[in-house]
Design a protein around this motif. Structure first.
Motif, PDB file in Angstrom:
ATOM      1  N   ILE A 180       0.872  -1.169   0.000  1.00 26.19           N
ATOM      2  CA  ILE A 180       0.000   0.000   0.000  1.00 26.19           C
ATOM      3  C   ILE A 180       0.914   1.225   0.000  1.00 26.19           C
ATOM      4  O   ILE A 180       1.743   1.372   0.894  1.00 26.19           O
ATOM      5  CB  ILE A 180      -0.935  -0.011   1.221  1.00 26.19           C
ATOM      6  CG1 ILE A 180      -1.825  -1.252   1.183  1.00 26.19           C
ATOM      7  CG2 ILE A 180      -1.776   1.254   1.276  1.00 26.19           C
ATOM      8  CD1 ILE A 180      -2.662  -1.476   2.402  1.00 26.19           C
ATOM      9  N   PRO A 181       0.792   2.113  -0.994  1.00 23.92           N
ATOM     10  CA  PRO A 181       1.808   3.159  -1.182  1.00 23.92           C
ATOM     11  C   PRO A 181       1.855   4.239  -0.093  1.00 23.92           C
ATOM     12  O   PRO A 181       2.927   4.716   0.237  1.00 23.92           O
ATOM     13  CB  PRO A 181       1.459   3.768  -2.535  1.00 23.92           C
ATOM     14  CG  PRO A 181       0.038   3.418  -2.764  1.00 23.92           C
ATOM     15  CD  PRO A 181      -0.216   2.138  -2.032  1.00 23.92           C
ATOM     16  N   THR A 182       0.720   4.640   0.443  1.00 24.92           N
ATOM     17  CA  THR A 182       0.720   5.743   1.406  1.00 24.92           C
ATOM     18  C   THR A 182      -0.129   5.394   2.620  1.00 24.92           C
ATOM     19  O   THR A 182      -0.954   4.475   2.579  1.00 24.92           O
ATOM     20  CB  THR A 182       0.157   7.032   0.771  1.00 24.92           C
ATOM     21  OG1 THR A 182      -1.202   6.789   0.393  1.00 24.92           O
ATOM     22  CG2 THR A 182       0.958   7.473  -0.431  1.00 24.92           C
ATOM     23  N   VAL A 183       0.059   6.176   3.668  1.00 23.08           N
ATOM     24  CA  VAL A 183      -0.735   5.986   4.882  1.00 23.08           C
ATOM     25  C   VAL A 183      -2.193   6.371   4.615  1.00 23.08           C
ATOM     26  O   VAL A 183      -3.112   5.798   5.201  1.00 23.08           O
ATOM     27  CB  VAL A 183      -0.137   6.807   6.051  1.00 23.08           C
ATOM     28  CG1 VAL A 183      -1.003   6.723   7.287  1.00 23.08           C
ATOM     29  CG2 VAL A 183       1.269   6.321   6.364  1.00 23.08           C
ATOM     30  N   LYS A 184      -2.404   7.307   3.722  1.00 20.95           N
ATOM     31  CA  LYS A 184      -3.763   7.699   3.341  1.00 20.95           C
ATOM     32  C   LYS A 184      -4.538   6.503   2.795  1.00 20.95           C
ATOM     33  O   LYS A 184      -5.680   6.247   3.190  1.00 20.95           O
ATOM     34  CB  LYS A 184      -3.705   8.810   2.300  1.00 20.95           C
ATOM     35  CG  LYS A 184      -5.052   9.239   1.784  1.00 20.95           C
ATOM     36  CD  LYS A 184      -4.897  10.305   0.714  1.00 20.95           C
ATOM     37  CE  LYS A 184      -6.215  10.670   0.091  1.00 20.95           C
ATOM     38  NZ  LYS A 184      -6.064  11.688  -0.961  1.00 20.95           N
ATOM     39  N   TYR A 185      -3.915   5.732   1.902  1.00 19.20           N
ATOM     40  CA  TYR A 185      -4.569   4.549   1.344  1.00 19.20           C
ATOM     41  C   TYR A 185      -4.697   3.436   2.385  1.00 19.20           C
ATOM     42  O   TYR A 185      -5.641   2.657   2.356  1.00 19.20           O
ATOM     43  CB  TYR A 185      -3.821   4.046   0.116  1.00 19.20           C
ATOM     44  CG  TYR A 185      -3.939   4.973  -1.068  1.00 19.20           C
ATOM     45  CD1 TYR A 185      -5.176   5.388  -1.548  1.00 19.20           C
ATOM     46  CD2 TYR A 185      -2.808   5.440  -1.705  1.00 19.20           C
ATOM     47  CE1 TYR A 185      -5.280   6.242  -2.616  1.00 19.20           C
ATOM     48  CE2 TYR A 185      -2.902   6.303  -2.786  1.00 19.20           C
ATOM     49  CZ  TYR A 185      -4.146   6.697  -3.237  1.00 19.20           C
ATOM     50  OH  TYR A 185      -4.249   7.544  -4.310  1.00 19.20           O
ATOM     51  N   LEU A 186      -3.750   3.385   3.299  1.00 18.25           N
ATOM     52  CA  LEU A 186      -3.850   2.417   4.392  1.00 18.25           C
ATOM     53  C   LEU A 186      -5.078   2.710   5.251  1.00 18.25           C
ATOM     54  O   LEU A 186      -5.843   1.798   5.581  1.00 18.25           O
ATOM     55  CB  LEU A 186      -2.583   2.444   5.254  1.00 18.25           C
ATOM     56  CG  LEU A 186      -2.609   1.603   6.520  1.00 18.25           C
ATOM     57  CD1 LEU A 186      -2.692   0.124   6.181  1.00 18.25           C
ATOM     58  CD2 LEU A 186      -1.391   1.895   7.373  1.00 18.25           C
ATOM     59  N   ARG A 187      -5.278   3.971   5.612  1.00 25.75           N
ATOM     60  CA  ARG A 187      -6.457   4.349   6.406  1.00 25.75           C
ATOM     61  C   ARG A 187      -7.748   4.019   5.657  1.00 25.75           C
ATOM     62  O   ARG A 187      -8.701   3.500   6.243  1.00 25.75           O
ATOM     63  CB  ARG A 187      -6.416   5.828   6.738  1.00 25.75           C
ATOM     64  CG  ARG A 187      -5.329   6.170   7.739  1.00 25.75           C
ATOM     65  CD  ARG A 187      -5.357   7.613   8.117  1.00 25.75           C
ATOM     66  NE  ARG A 187      -6.608   7.902   8.785  1.00 25.75           N
ATOM     67  CZ  ARG A 187      -7.193   9.088   8.762  1.00 25.75           C
ATOM     68  NH1 ARG A 187      -6.668  10.081   8.100  1.00 25.75           N
ATOM     69  NH2 ARG A 187      -8.332   9.268   9.402  1.00 25.75           N
ATOM     70  N   LYS A 188      -7.766   4.294   4.350  1.00 26.27           N
ATOM     71  CA  LYS A 188      -8.939   3.986   3.538  1.00 26.27           C
ATOM     72  C   LYS A 188      -9.216   2.487   3.532  1.00 26.27           C
ATOM     73  O   LYS A 188     -10.350   2.057   3.689  1.00 26.27           O
ATOM     74  CB  LYS A 188      -8.725   4.507   2.117  1.00 26.27           C
ATOM     75  CG  LYS A 188      -9.891   4.324   1.208  1.00 26.27           C
ATOM     76  CD  LYS A 188      -9.599   4.908  -0.162  1.00 26.27           C
ATOM     77  CE  LYS A 188     -10.750   4.672  -1.098  1.00 26.27           C
ATOM     78  NZ  LYS A 188     -10.475   5.184  -2.449  1.00 26.27           N
ATOM     79  N   ARG A 189      -8.161   1.714   3.373  1.00 29.70           N
ATOM     80  CA  ARG A 189      -8.310   0.235   3.350  1.00 29.70           C
ATOM     81  C   ARG A 189      -8.761  -0.294   4.692  1.00 29.70           C
ATOM     82  O   ARG A 189      -9.593  -1.205   4.768  1.00 29.70           O
ATOM     83  CB  ARG A 189      -6.980  -0.372   2.947  1.00 29.70           C
ATOM     84  CG  ARG A 189      -6.921  -1.850   2.982  1.00 29.70           C
ATOM     85  CD  ARG A 189      -6.922  -2.440   1.606  1.00 29.70           C
ATOM     86  NE  ARG A 189      -6.852  -3.870   1.682  1.00 29.70           N
ATOM     87  CZ  ARG A 189      -5.821  -4.588   1.268  1.00 29.70           C
ATOM     88  NH1 ARG A 189      -4.785  -3.994   0.724  1.00 29.70           N
ATOM     89  NH2 ARG A 189      -5.837  -5.873   1.372  1.00 29.70           N
ATOM     90  N   LEU A 190      -8.247   0.258   5.787  1.00 34.26           N
ATOM     91  CA  LEU A 190      -8.652  -0.195   7.115  1.00 34.26           C
ATOM     92  C   LEU A 190     -10.100   0.160   7.412  1.00 34.26           C
ATOM     93  O   LEU A 190     -10.805  -0.591   8.083  1.00 34.26           O
ATOM     94  CB  LEU A 190      -7.730   0.418   8.178  1.00 34.26           C
ATOM     95  CG  LEU A 190      -6.314  -0.129   8.221  1.00 34.26           C
ATOM     96  CD1 LEU A 190      -5.462   0.693   9.161  1.00 34.26           C
ATOM     97  CD2 LEU A 190      -6.307  -1.589   8.623  1.00 34.26           C
ATOM     98  N   LYS A 191     -10.572   1.300   6.899  1.00 34.69           N
ATOM     99  CA  LYS A 191     -11.961   1.681   7.113  1.00 34.69           C
ATOM    100  C   LYS A 191     -12.917   0.800   6.316  1.00 34.69           C
ATOM    101  O   LYS A 191     -14.048   0.567   6.720  1.00 34.69           O
ATOM    102  CB  LYS A 191     -12.172   3.144   6.738  1.00 34.69           C
ATOM    103  CG  LYS A 191     -11.597   4.097   7.738  1.00 34.69           C
ATOM    104  CD  LYS A 191     -11.852   5.530   7.350  1.00 34.69           C
ATOM    105  CE  LYS A 191     -11.260   6.473   8.357  1.00 34.69           C
ATOM    106  NZ  LYS A 191     -11.537   7.871   8.021  1.00 34.69           N
TER     107      LYS A 191
END
Length: 82
Positions: A69-80
């Motif tokens: 996952i390239p960024t923390v932003k996308y990580l947060r989206k994926r976790l949500k």
């Protein structure tokens, strides 16, 4: 000068064959995060709330690397989403 070869912890093909929850379980069971937690634990009354789950945050950052996952932003989206 000699070269020291260290054996691999996991066979990479075995990890790819596992489903993500089992793969993460296998990797997280071998990690010792206590030294990291000592460094990042909250030592003052200022800053982030103490009720944050630092262990879960560390595991999610490791999972971010494993899942590419390239960024923390996308990580947060994926976790949500899950």
């Amino acid at each position: 000068m000699s070269i020291i070869r260290q054996g691999s912890l996991f066979d990479i093909q075995e990890l790819f064959d596992l489903e993500p929850p089992k793969r993460f379980g296998a990797i997280f069971s071998t990690l010792d995060i206590d030294p990291i937690l000592c460094v990042i634990s909250k030592k003052s009354i200022y800053g982030a709330p103490t009720e944050l789950n630092y262990v879960a945050m560390l595991y999610s950052l490791v999972a971010r690397i494993l899942e590419r996952i390239p960024t923390v932003k996308y990580l947060r989206k994926r976790l949500k989403e899950t």
